[in-house]
Design a protein around this motif. Structure first.
Motif, PDB file in Angstrom:
ATOM      1  N   LEU A  62       0.829  -1.204   0.000  1.00 43.98           N
ATOM      2  CA  LEU A  62       0.000   0.000   0.000  1.00 43.98           C
ATOM      3  C   LEU A  62       0.864   1.255   0.000  1.00 43.98           C
ATOM      4  O   LEU A  62       0.590   2.207  -0.731  1.00 43.98           O
ATOM      5  CB  LEU A  62      -0.935   0.006   1.211  1.00 43.98           C
ATOM      6  CG  LEU A  62      -1.766   1.269   1.397  1.00 43.98           C
ATOM      7  CD1 LEU A  62      -2.763   1.423   0.252  1.00 43.98           C
ATOM      8  CD2 LEU A  62      -2.478   1.248   2.735  1.00 43.98           C
ATOM      9  N   ARG A  63       1.927   1.253   0.793  1.00 42.64           N
ATOM     10  CA  ARG A  63       2.798   2.434   0.870  1.00 42.64           C
ATOM     11  C   ARG A  63       3.497   2.721  -0.454  1.00 42.64           C
ATOM     12  O   ARG A  63       3.849   3.858  -0.731  1.00 42.64           O
ATOM     13  CB  ARG A  63       3.837   2.274   1.973  1.00 42.64           C
ATOM     14  CG  ARG A  63       3.300   2.335   3.381  1.00 42.64           C
ATOM     15  CD  ARG A  63       3.114   3.723   3.860  1.00 42.64           C
ATOM     16  NE  ARG A  63       4.393   4.420   3.939  1.00 42.64           N
ATOM     17  CZ  ARG A  63       4.585   5.558   4.532  1.00 42.64           C
ATOM     18  NH1 ARG A  63       3.572   6.170   5.111  1.00 42.64           N
ATOM     19  NH2 ARG A  63       5.760   6.135   4.558  1.00 42.64           N
ATOM     20  N   GLU A  64       3.692   1.704  -1.278  1.00 46.04           N
ATOM     21  CA  GLU A  64       4.276   1.940  -2.602  1.00 46.04           C
ATOM     22  C   GLU A  64       3.337   2.790  -3.459  1.00 46.04           C
ATOM     23  O   GLU A  64       3.785   3.612  -4.241  1.00 46.04           O
ATOM     24  CB  GLU A  64       4.554   0.616  -3.307  1.00 46.04           C
ATOM     25  CG  GLU A  64       5.702  -0.156  -2.700  1.00 46.04           C
ATOM     26  CD  GLU A  64       5.892  -1.512  -3.338  1.00 46.04           C
ATOM     27  OE1 GLU A  64       5.245  -1.808  -4.372  1.00 46.04           O
ATOM     28  OE2 GLU A  64       6.692  -2.307  -2.804  1.00 46.04           O
ATOM     29  N   ARG A  65       2.034   2.576  -3.306  1.00 46.74           N
ATOM     30  CA  ARG A  65       1.036   3.324  -4.082  1.00 46.74           C
ATOM     31  C   ARG A  65       0.582   4.597  -3.380  1.00 46.74           C
ATOM     32  O   ARG A  65       0.231   5.571  -4.029  1.00 46.74           O
ATOM     33  CB  ARG A  65      -0.191   2.458  -4.334  1.00 46.74           C
ATOM     34  CG  ARG A  65       0.056   1.309  -5.239  1.00 46.74           C
ATOM     35  CD  ARG A  65      -1.199   0.515  -5.390  1.00 46.74           C
ATOM     36  NE  ARG A  65      -1.285   0.043  -6.747  1.00 46.74           N
ATOM     37  CZ  ARG A  65      -2.325  -0.535  -7.254  1.00 46.74           C
ATOM     38  NH1 ARG A  65      -3.400  -0.696  -6.526  1.00 46.74           N
ATOM     39  NH2 ARG A  65      -2.316  -0.961  -8.486  1.00 46.74           N
ATOM     40  N   ARG A  66       0.545   4.558  -2.063  1.00 41.46           N
ATOM     41  CA  ARG A  66       0.037   5.684  -1.278  1.00 41.46           C
ATOM     42  C   ARG A  66       0.998   5.958  -0.123  1.00 41.46           C
ATOM     43  O   ARG A  66       0.782   5.512   0.993  1.00 41.46           O
ATOM     44  CB  ARG A  66      -1.361   5.371  -0.763  1.00 41.46           C
ATOM     45  CG  ARG A  66      -2.348   5.082  -1.902  1.00 41.46           C
ATOM     46  CD  ARG A  66      -3.693   4.783  -1.354  1.00 41.46           C
ATOM     47  NE  ARG A  66      -4.204   5.960  -0.696  1.00 41.46           N
ATOM     48  CZ  ARG A  66      -5.265   6.645  -1.095  1.00 41.46           C
ATOM     49  NH1 ARG A  66      -5.917   6.256  -2.143  1.00 41.46           N
ATOM     50  NH2 ARG A  66      -5.668   7.711  -0.436  1.00 41.46           N
ATOM     51  N   PRO A  67       2.073   6.693  -0.378  1.00 44.05           N
ATOM     52  CA  PRO A  67       3.102   6.923   0.645  1.00 44.05           C
ATOM     53  C   PRO A  67       2.584   7.661   1.878  1.00 44.05           C
ATOM     54  O   PRO A  67       3.214   7.617   2.930  1.00 44.05           O
ATOM     55  CB  PRO A  67       4.155   7.761  -0.067  1.00 44.05           C
ATOM     56  CG  PRO A  67       3.806   7.785  -1.496  1.00 44.05           C
ATOM     57  CD  PRO A  67       2.416   7.287  -1.655  1.00 44.05           C
ATOM     58  N   GLU A  68       1.441   8.308   1.779  1.00 44.42           N
ATOM     59  CA  GLU A  68       0.882   9.031   2.919  1.00 44.42           C
ATOM     60  C   GLU A  68       0.111   8.119   3.881  1.00 44.42           C
ATOM     61  O   GLU A  68      -0.289   8.551   4.961  1.00 44.42           O
ATOM     62  CB  GLU A  68      -0.032  10.165   2.426  1.00 44.42           C
ATOM     63  CG  GLU A  68      -1.367   9.708   1.875  1.00 44.42           C
ATOM     64  CD  GLU A  68      -1.341   9.223   0.428  1.00 44.42           C
ATOM     65  OE1 GLU A  68      -2.427   8.955  -0.114  1.00 44.42           O
ATOM     66  OE2 GLU A  68      -0.258   9.104  -0.165  1.00 44.42           O
ATOM     67  N   ALA A  69      -0.091   6.858   3.512  1.00 41.67           N
ATOM     68  CA  ALA A  69      -0.846   5.929   4.360  1.00 41.67           C
ATOM     69  C   ALA A  69      -0.132   5.721   5.694  1.00 41.67           C
ATOM     70  O   ALA A  69       1.100   5.707   5.766  1.00 41.67           O
ATOM     71  CB  ALA A  69      -1.027   4.598   3.650  1.00 41.67           C
ATOM     72  N   ARG A  70      -0.937   5.577   6.744  1.00 43.20           N
ATOM     73  CA  ARG A  70      -0.392   5.353   8.089  1.00 43.20           C
ATOM     74  C   ARG A  70      -1.106   4.183   8.741  1.00 43.20           C
ATOM     75  O   ARG A  70      -2.298   3.976   8.517  1.00 43.20           O
ATOM     76  CB  ARG A  70      -0.582   6.603   8.945  1.00 43.20           C
ATOM     77  CG  ARG A  70       0.212   7.790   8.414  1.00 43.20           C
ATOM     78  CD  ARG A  70       0.009   9.006   9.246  1.00 43.20           C
ATOM     79  NE  ARG A  70      -1.401   9.416   9.154  1.00 43.20           N
ATOM     80  CZ  ARG A  70      -1.910  10.483   9.740  1.00 43.20           C
ATOM     81  NH1 ARG A  70      -1.154  11.246  10.477  1.00 43.20           N
ATOM     82  NH2 ARG A  70      -3.178  10.800   9.601  1.00 43.20           N
ATOM     83  N   LEU A  71      -0.371   3.453   9.554  1.00 46.82           N
ATOM     84  CA  LEU A  71      -0.918   2.303  10.285  1.00 46.82           C
ATOM     85  C   LEU A  71      -0.536   2.439  11.743  1.00 46.82           C
ATOM     86  O   LEU A  71       0.631   2.652  12.062  1.00 46.82           O
ATOM     87  CB  LEU A  71      -0.355   0.991   9.716  1.00 46.82           C
ATOM     88  CG  LEU A  71      -0.628  -0.281  10.512  1.00 46.82           C
ATOM     89  CD1 LEU A  71      -2.124  -0.587  10.565  1.00 46.82           C
ATOM     90  CD2 LEU A  71       0.148  -1.451   9.931  1.00 46.82           C
ATOM     91  N   ARG A  72      -1.503   2.293  12.609  1.00 44.86           N
ATOM     92  CA  ARG A  72      -1.233   2.294  14.048  1.00 44.86           C
ATOM     93  C   ARG A  72      -1.595   0.919  14.590  1.00 44.86           C
ATOM     94  O   ARG A  72      -2.702   0.429  14.367  1.00 44.86           O
ATOM     95  CB  ARG A  72      -2.053   3.371  14.743  1.00 44.86           C
ATOM     96  CG  ARG A  72      -1.696   3.468  16.202  1.00 44.86           C
ATOM     97  CD  ARG A  72      -2.173   4.748  16.787  1.00 44.86           C
ATOM     98  NE  ARG A  72      -1.701   4.838  18.156  1.00 44.86           N
ATOM     99  CZ  ARG A  72      -2.089   5.742  18.992  1.00 44.86           C
ATOM    100  NH1 ARG A  72      -2.946   6.668  18.620  1.00 44.86           N
ATOM    101  NH2 ARG A  72      -1.626   5.777  20.215  1.00 44.86           N
ATOM    102  N   VAL A  73      -0.654   0.296  15.265  1.00 46.53           N
ATOM    103  CA  VAL A  73      -0.863  -1.022  15.866  1.00 46.53           C
ATOM    104  C   VAL A  73      -0.963  -0.820  17.371  1.00 46.53           C
ATOM    105  O   VAL A  73      -0.020  -0.340  18.003  1.00 46.53           O
ATOM    106  CB  VAL A  73       0.285  -1.988  15.507  1.00 46.53           C
ATOM    107  CG1 VAL A  73       0.066  -3.342  16.172  1.00 46.53           C
ATOM    108  CG2 VAL A  73       0.416  -2.127  13.994  1.00 46.53           C
TER     109      VAL A  73
END
Length: 93
Positions: A62-73
């Motif tokens: 996903l980050r390859e296509r949308r570098p602004e994506a964030r994930l919180r675990v």
């Protein structure tokens, strides 16, 4: 939990999925309008059987296509034991 998440996230859309939900790929494209940031949350016990290795691999793509994506675990457990390398990915907290 969903009510509290909605209260804290404000106007951000919150999707509640039943356990074991399998969504067609077409519904995932419709859920994320073009040009908006993607914020994702994993909330629960951090255990290998929950598929965090798959989450790691999917988030990397996903980050390859949308570098602004964030994930919180968020949860109890050792992230590195469940999915080695997940916590080191850009955009993961």
């Amino acid at each position: 939990v969903a009510g509290r998440a909605e209260a804290e996230l404000g106007s951000l859309p919150v999707a509640r999925l039943p356990l074991g939900a399998h969504l067609p790929a077409s519904s995932l494209h419709a859920a994320a309008p073009t040009g908006t940031a993607g914020d994702f949350l994993f909330f629960g016990r951090v255990r290998a059987y929950k598929g965090l290795d798959l989450l790691r691999d999917a988030f990397r793509l996903l980050r390859e296509r949308r570098p602004e994506a964030r994930l919180r675990v968020v949860g109890e457990g050792d992230i590195e034991a469940a999915a080695p390398g997940l916590s080191a990915l850009d955009g993961v907290r």
